[in-house]
Design a protein around this motif. Sequence first.
Motif, PDB file in Angstrom:
ATOM      1  N   LYS A 194       0.862  -1.186   0.000  1.00 58.70           N
ATOM      2  CA  LYS A 194       0.000   0.000   0.000  1.00 58.70           C
ATOM      3  C   LYS A 194       0.897   1.235   0.000  1.00 58.70           C
ATOM      4  O   LYS A 194       2.034   1.183   0.454  1.00 58.70           O
ATOM      5  CB  LYS A 194      -0.895   0.017   1.248  1.00 58.70           C
ATOM      6  CG  LYS A 194      -1.874  -1.151   1.299  1.00 58.70           C
ATOM      7  CD  LYS A 194      -2.583  -1.209   2.632  1.00 58.70           C
ATOM      8  CE  LYS A 194      -3.427  -2.481   2.751  1.00 58.70           C
ATOM      9  NZ  LYS A 194      -4.584  -2.527   1.860  1.00 58.70           N
ATOM     10  N   VAL A 195       0.320   2.321  -0.478  1.00 59.99           N
ATOM     11  CA  VAL A 195       1.044   3.591  -0.501  1.00 59.99           C
ATOM     12  C   VAL A 195       0.879   4.281   0.854  1.00 59.99           C
ATOM     13  O   VAL A 195      -0.238   4.337   1.388  1.00 59.99           O
ATOM     14  CB  VAL A 195       0.499   4.482  -1.640  1.00 59.99           C
ATOM     15  CG1 VAL A 195       0.988   5.921  -1.498  1.00 59.99           C
ATOM     16  CG2 VAL A 195       0.918   3.907  -2.993  1.00 59.99           C
ATOM     17  N   TYR A 196       1.989   4.761   1.408  1.00 66.99           N
ATOM     18  CA  TYR A 196       1.945   5.429   2.715  1.00 66.99           C
ATOM     19  C   TYR A 196       2.695   6.766   2.674  1.00 66.99           C
ATOM     20  O   TYR A 196       3.725   6.892   1.993  1.00 66.99           O
ATOM     21  CB  TYR A 196       2.616   4.569   3.788  1.00 66.99           C
ATOM     22  CG  TYR A 196       1.905   3.275   4.114  1.00 66.99           C
ATOM     23  CD1 TYR A 196       0.831   3.246   4.985  1.00 66.99           C
ATOM     24  CD2 TYR A 196       2.337   2.061   3.567  1.00 66.99           C
ATOM     25  CE1 TYR A 196       0.186   2.048   5.310  1.00 66.99           C
ATOM     26  CE2 TYR A 196       1.702   0.863   3.879  1.00 66.99           C
ATOM     27  CZ  TYR A 196       0.630   0.866   4.751  1.00 66.99           C
ATOM     28  OH  TYR A 196       0.005  -0.323   5.067  1.00 66.99           O
ATOM     29  N   ALA A 197       2.182   7.716   3.435  1.00 63.70           N
ATOM     30  CA  ALA A 197       2.871   8.987   3.683  1.00 63.70           C
ATOM     31  C   ALA A 197       2.369   9.501   5.035  1.00 63.70           C
ATOM     32  O   ALA A 197       1.467   8.903   5.635  1.00 63.70           O
ATOM     33  CB  ALA A 197       2.587   9.991   2.568  1.00 63.70           C
ATOM     34  N   ALA A 198       2.956  10.601   5.503  1.00 61.37           N
ATOM     35  CA  ALA A 198       2.583  11.045   6.854  1.00 61.37           C
ATOM     36  C   ALA A 198       2.790  12.548   7.051  1.00 61.37           C
ATOM     37  O   ALA A 198       3.526  13.196   6.314  1.00 61.37           O
ATOM     38  CB  ALA A 198       3.405  10.269   7.896  1.00 61.37           C
ATOM     39  N   PHE A 199       2.096  13.045   8.082  1.00 61.56           N
ATOM     40  CA  PHE A 199       2.288  14.431   8.513  1.00 61.56           C
ATOM     41  C   PHE A 199       2.475  14.470  10.025  1.00 61.56           C
ATOM     42  O   PHE A 199       2.098  13.534  10.734  1.00 61.56           O
ATOM     43  CB  PHE A 199       1.111  15.323   8.082  1.00 61.56           C
ATOM     44  CG  PHE A 199      -0.224  14.959   8.681  1.00 61.56           C
ATOM     45  CD1 PHE A 199      -0.598  15.388   9.945  1.00 61.56           C
ATOM     46  CD2 PHE A 199      -1.120  14.173   7.961  1.00 61.56           C
ATOM     47  CE1 PHE A 199      -1.839  15.062  10.487  1.00 61.56           C
ATOM     48  CE2 PHE A 199      -2.363  13.847   8.492  1.00 61.56           C
ATOM     49  CZ  PHE A 199      -2.719  14.287   9.754  1.00 61.56           C
ATOM     50  N   THR A 200       3.057  15.562  10.497  1.00 62.81           N
ATOM     51  CA  THR A 200       3.251  15.740  11.939  1.00 62.81           C
ATOM     52  C   THR A 200       3.158  17.215  12.268  1.00 62.81           C
ATOM     53  O   THR A 200       3.022  18.068  11.376  1.00 62.81           O
ATOM     54  CB  THR A 200       4.602  15.147  12.395  1.00 62.81           C
ATOM     55  OG1 THR A 200       4.655  15.185  13.837  1.00 62.81           O
ATOM     56  CG2 THR A 200       5.784  15.952  11.846  1.00 62.81           C
ATOM     57  N   SER A 201       3.235  17.520  13.554  1.00 63.64           N
ATOM     58  CA  SER A 201       3.366  18.911  14.000  1.00 63.64           C
ATOM     59  C   SER A 201       4.223  18.904  15.254  1.00 63.64           C
ATOM     60  O   SER A 201       4.304  17.895  15.961  1.00 63.64           O
ATOM     61  CB  SER A 201       1.995  19.549  14.309  1.00 63.64           C
ATOM     62  OG  SER A 201       1.369  18.866  15.377  1.00 63.64           O
ATOM     63  N   SER A 202       4.861  20.025  15.495  1.00 67.02           N
ATOM     64  CA  SER A 202       5.629  20.182  16.735  1.00 67.02           C
ATOM     65  C   SER A 202       5.573  21.645  17.128  1.00 67.02           C
ATOM     66  O   SER A 202       5.297  22.518  16.303  1.00 67.02           O
ATOM     67  CB  SER A 202       7.086  19.732  16.549  1.00 67.02           C
ATOM     68  OG  SER A 202       7.775  20.659  15.753  1.00 67.02           O
ATOM     69  N   GLN A 203       5.852  21.881  18.388  1.00 65.63           N
ATOM     70  CA  GLN A 203       5.749  23.250  18.890  1.00 65.63           C
ATOM     71  C   GLN A 203       6.839  24.139  18.298  1.00 65.63           C
ATOM     72  O   GLN A 203       6.606  25.301  17.997  1.00 65.63           O
ATOM     73  CB  GLN A 203       5.852  23.231  20.414  1.00 65.63           C
ATOM     74  CG  GLN A 203       5.164  24.395  21.052  1.00 65.63           C
ATOM     75  CD  GLN A 203       4.747  24.096  22.481  1.00 65.63           C
ATOM     76  OE1 GLN A 203       4.741  22.957  22.912  1.00 65.63           O
ATOM     77  NE2 GLN A 203       4.405  25.120  23.219  1.00 65.63           N
ATOM     78  N   THR A 204       8.019  23.557  18.115  1.00 64.98           N
ATOM     79  CA  THR A 204       9.159  24.363  17.676  1.00 64.98           C
ATOM     80  C   THR A 204       9.668  23.908  16.309  1.00 64.98           C
ATOM     81  O   THR A 204       9.528  22.741  15.939  1.00 64.98           O
ATOM     82  CB  THR A 204      10.324  24.240  18.674  1.00 64.98           C
ATOM     83  OG1 THR A 204      10.664  22.863  18.816  1.00 64.98           O
ATOM     84  CG2 THR A 204       9.950  24.814  20.028  1.00 64.98           C
ATOM     85  N   LEU A 205      10.270  24.870  15.611  1.00 63.59           N
ATOM     86  CA  LEU A 205      10.960  24.556  14.358  1.00 63.59           C
ATOM     87  C   LEU A 205      12.177  23.695  14.716  1.00 63.59           C
ATOM     88  O   LEU A 205      12.840  23.955  15.703  1.00 63.59           O
ATOM     89  CB  LEU A 205      11.401  25.865  13.706  1.00 63.59           C
ATOM     90  CG  LEU A 205      11.995  25.812  12.311  1.00 63.59           C
ATOM     91  CD1 LEU A 205      10.980  25.312  11.303  1.00 63.59           C
ATOM     92  CD2 LEU A 205      12.451  27.223  11.907  1.00 63.59           C
ATOM     93  N   HIS A 206      12.426  22.674  13.930  1.00 65.43           N
ATOM     94  CA  HIS A 206      13.506  21.725  14.218  1.00 65.43           C
ATOM     95  C   HIS A 206      13.258  21.003  15.548  1.00 65.43           C
ATOM     96  O   HIS A 206      14.205  20.582  16.205  1.00 65.43           O
ATOM     97  CB  HIS A 206      14.881  22.418  14.259  1.00 65.43           C
ATOM     98  CG  HIS A 206      15.162  23.223  13.037  1.00 65.43           C
ATOM     99  ND1 HIS A 206      15.222  22.684  11.778  1.00 65.43           N
ATOM    100  CD2 HIS A 206      15.353  24.562  12.862  1.00 65.43           C
ATOM    101  CE1 HIS A 206      15.462  23.631  10.896  1.00 65.43           C
ATOM    102  NE2 HIS A 206      15.535  24.779  11.514  1.00 65.43           N
ATOM    103  N   GLY A 207      12.011  20.875  15.946  1.00 63.20           N
ATOM    104  CA  GLY A 207      11.695  20.243  17.230  1.00 63.20           C
ATOM    105  C   GLY A 207      11.540  18.740  17.138  1.00 63.20           C
ATOM    106  O   GLY A 207      11.027  18.123  18.071  1.00 63.20           O
TER     107      GLY A 207
END
Length: 201
Positions: free
Chosen positions: A111-124
Amino acid sequence: MTKLSVIYYSATGHGTAMADRVSKAAQSAGADVRVRHIAETRDPATFAGNPAWSANYEATKDLPAATGDDIVWADAVIFGSPTRFGSTASPFQTFVDTLGGLWMQGQLANKVYAAFTSSQTLHGGQETTLTSLYTSLMHWGGILVPPGYTDPVKFADGNPYGVSKVTGPDNQNPLDDTTTAALDHLATRVVAVAGKLAGAS
Ligand SMILES: Cc1cc2nc3c(=O)[nH]c(=O)nc-3n(C[C@H](O)[C@H](O)[C@H](O)COP(=O)(O)O)c2cc1C
């Protein structure tokens, strides 16, 4: 029609907004989309002092929660998790750890997979979160479709591994135009590649 699941965990709502955007973009690209959150594992009393966390919990708690079948059903999956100490959040990882039986049957492969994320800081820790998640997907025999620099927006958001948002010092940054465009690009690319693979088989 490409079947795409968006499976994510979010505590304070940034991941919920990113999942909503990426889902709408995938629908616009012609996919049949399932959106599934990974249910909160903590007692709500323990985050009652965090209004964003409580609000996201109340808004999502009665929605269908992700199961392994949401991956089995899909041709493509976009995952989302907040960055916590440079890796995925424990509720996300707990969900991944429920998938051993399906992995053994080969039902997570091809299956095809990809992802997203978030963090409080840049380069965190955004990139390490995505690459650690992708390590599990390689164990599954997944087909990773990272965005790379396949669109001008990737030179603006600067993350070839997936899509990531910086939530800011008070964890309240809105979804900006660049991240929104990067989510749209990720969804469109995943749907297009999954469609090409289906056409080839
Ligand atoms: C236990 C914990 C660990 C965290 N670790 C990091 C980190 O390593 N780097 C960072 O920039 N932010 C970190 N954060 C902030 C989260 O990444 C941020 O709140 C998250 O992106 C919000 O996503 P959500 O609204 O979908 O839950 C952490 C937050 C928590 C609660």
